[in-house]
Design a protein around this motif. Structure first.
Motif, mmCIF file in Angstrom:
data_model
loop_
_atom_site.group_PDB
_atom_site.id
_atom_site.type_symbol
_atom_site.label_atom_id
_atom_site.label_comp_id
_atom_site.label_asym_id
_atom_site.label_seq_id
_atom_site.Cartn_x
_atom_site.Cartn_y
_atom_site.Cartn_z
ATOM 1 N N ARG A 108 0.850 -1.186 0.000
ATOM 2 C CA ARG A 108 0.000 0.000 0.000
ATOM 3 C C ARG A 108 0.883 1.232 0.000
ATOM 4 O O ARG A 108 1.774 1.358 0.838
ATOM 5 N N LYS A 109 0.650 2.123 -0.950
ATOM 6 C CA LYS A 109 1.387 3.378 -0.995
ATOM 7 C C LYS A 109 0.731 4.392 -0.059
ATOM 8 O O LYS A 109 -0.481 4.406 0.096
ATOM 9 N N LEU A 110 1.549 5.252 0.563
ATOM 10 C CA LEU A 110 0.992 6.342 1.343
ATOM 11 C C LEU A 110 0.159 7.237 0.426
ATOM 12 O O LEU A 110 0.592 7.589 -0.674
ATOM 13 N N CYS A 125 2.357 18.870 -7.908
ATOM 14 C CA CYS A 125 2.495 18.089 -6.674
ATOM 15 C C CYS A 125 2.302 16.604 -6.944
ATOM 16 O O CYS A 125 3.031 15.759 -6.406
ATOM 17 N N ARG A 126 1.312 16.285 -7.779
ATOM 18 C CA ARG A 126 1.063 14.873 -8.085
ATOM 19 C C ARG A 126 2.273 14.230 -8.731
ATOM 20 O O ARG A 126 2.692 13.129 -8.338
ATOM 21 N N LYS A 127 2.875 14.895 -9.706
ATOM 22 C CA LYS A 127 4.024 14.327 -10.406
ATOM 23 C C LYS A 127 5.206 14.139 -9.466
ATOM 24 O O LYS A 127 5.901 13.113 -9.502
ATOM 25 N N ASN A 132 7.995 9.725 -6.290
ATOM 26 C CA ASN A 132 8.646 9.271 -5.060
ATOM 27 C C ASN A 132 7.841 8.203 -4.330
ATOM 28 O O ASN A 132 8.024 7.984 -3.131
ATOM 29 N N GLY A 133 6.926 7.548 -5.054
ATOM 30 C CA GLY A 133 6.253 6.376 -4.519
ATOM 31 C C GLY A 133 4.969 6.607 -3.770
ATOM 32 O O GLY A 133 4.457 5.689 -3.112
ATOM 33 N N PHE A 134 4.378 7.812 -3.868
ATOM 34 C CA PHE A 134 3.124 8.089 -3.189
ATOM 35 C C PHE A 134 1.939 7.869 -4.134
ATOM 36 O O PHE A 134 2.073 7.985 -5.351
ATOM 37 N N ARG A 135 0.783 7.581 -3.545
ATOM 38 C CA ARG A 135 -0.473 7.603 -4.275
ATOM 39 C C ARG A 135 -1.089 8.975 -4.047
ATOM 40 O O ARG A 135 -1.116 9.475 -2.916
ATOM 41 N N VAL A 136 -1.602 9.619 -5.095
ATOM 42 C CA VAL A 136 -2.047 11.009 -4.988
ATOM 43 C C VAL A 136 -3.431 11.186 -5.599
ATOM 44 O O VAL A 136 -3.701 10.703 -6.701
#
Length: 242
Positions: A108-110, A125-127, A132-136
């Motif tokens: 699960r990604k943060l 911000c999304r890009k 860097n491995g986050f879900r946005v």
């Protein structure tokens, strides 16, 4: 069943635990309050029976602007998602699809929710975060965020402080009270004093625009850590008081 799942039904917690013990269950969708579990600890008791099973909690309360006690219990007990009643088929389907993806691919990604009325800033911000491995996900206003967000699925909220509609400085205390364990990063490029005010109101970290990927990622991770520690401390204090 419509979403392609094999389904077992239970009318109370005792029936559900019996099914968990006799069937290979991947996911439980449960109300937080059941006839034989009126203390809101349904999720915890399910996880005690099967620590590996994923849980989607349902409740008629717990959204931003109402009591966060049920949310805190569900999050502390390990629920992955919250469905606030009543909910539409599309919301349930979206949650089930995300859960199916996690079960298939693992991990699960943060999850970071970006709130900014600038679509360009949301994309930037999304890009940066996805790289860097986050879900946005993103919303263009505080009101939209409150209407569409799943408080259990969000780890950090990154919000601009200068938007039309609800004043984000008014929203920060609401987020802090009703979305326990969610980190808050305040950002602005208008007035640095607004960031100091936001921190006093409950934001975990602050960012002044423009910022780079390194600063953004550091702020998000720090906010997540601080909010998690604060939630654990609050739960421990409540346990001691009880």
């Amino acid at each position: 069943m419509k979403a392609g799942w094999t389904v077992f039904a239970a009318l109370n917690l005792n029936q559900a635990i019996g099914t968990l013990k006799s069937q290979p269950i991947d996911l439980v969708v449960t109300d937080l309050y059941l006839p034989d579990c009126e203390d809101g600890r349904t999720v915890g008791k399910i996880k005690e029976t099967n620590p590996e099973v994923a849980v989607i909690a349902m409740t008629a309360g717990g959204a931003a602007g109402s009591s966060g006690n049920s949310l805190m219990l569900a999050k502390a007990d390990g629920a992955e998602f919250l469905l606030q009643k009543p909910f539409e088929w599309e919301k349930l389907k979206s949650t089930l699809d995300e859960m199916a993806h996690r079960l298939q691919y693992g991990g699960r990604k943060l999850h970071v929710l970006v709130i900014d009325d600038s679509k360009t800033m949301c994309v930037i911000c999304r890009k940066m975060l996805e790289a860097n491995g986050f879900r946005v996900t993103h919303a263009n206003s505080i009101e939209e965020a409150f209407e569409t967000s799943d408080a259990l699925d969000i780890d950090v909220i990154l919000t601009d402080l200068h938007m039309e509609g609800m004043d984000p400085k008014e929203a920060i205390p609401i987020i802090r009270e009703n979305m326990p364990g969610v980190g808050i990063v305040a950002m602005t490029g208008i007035n640095g004093e607004m960031l100091s005010d936001a921190l006093k109101l409950g934001a975990d970290t602050a960012l002044y625009k423009p910022f780079g990927a390194q600063g953004l990622v550091a702020a998000v991770r720090n906010a997540h850590l601080l909010a998690t520690m604060a939630m654990i401390e609050k739960m421990e204090n409540q346990a001691e008081a009880a």
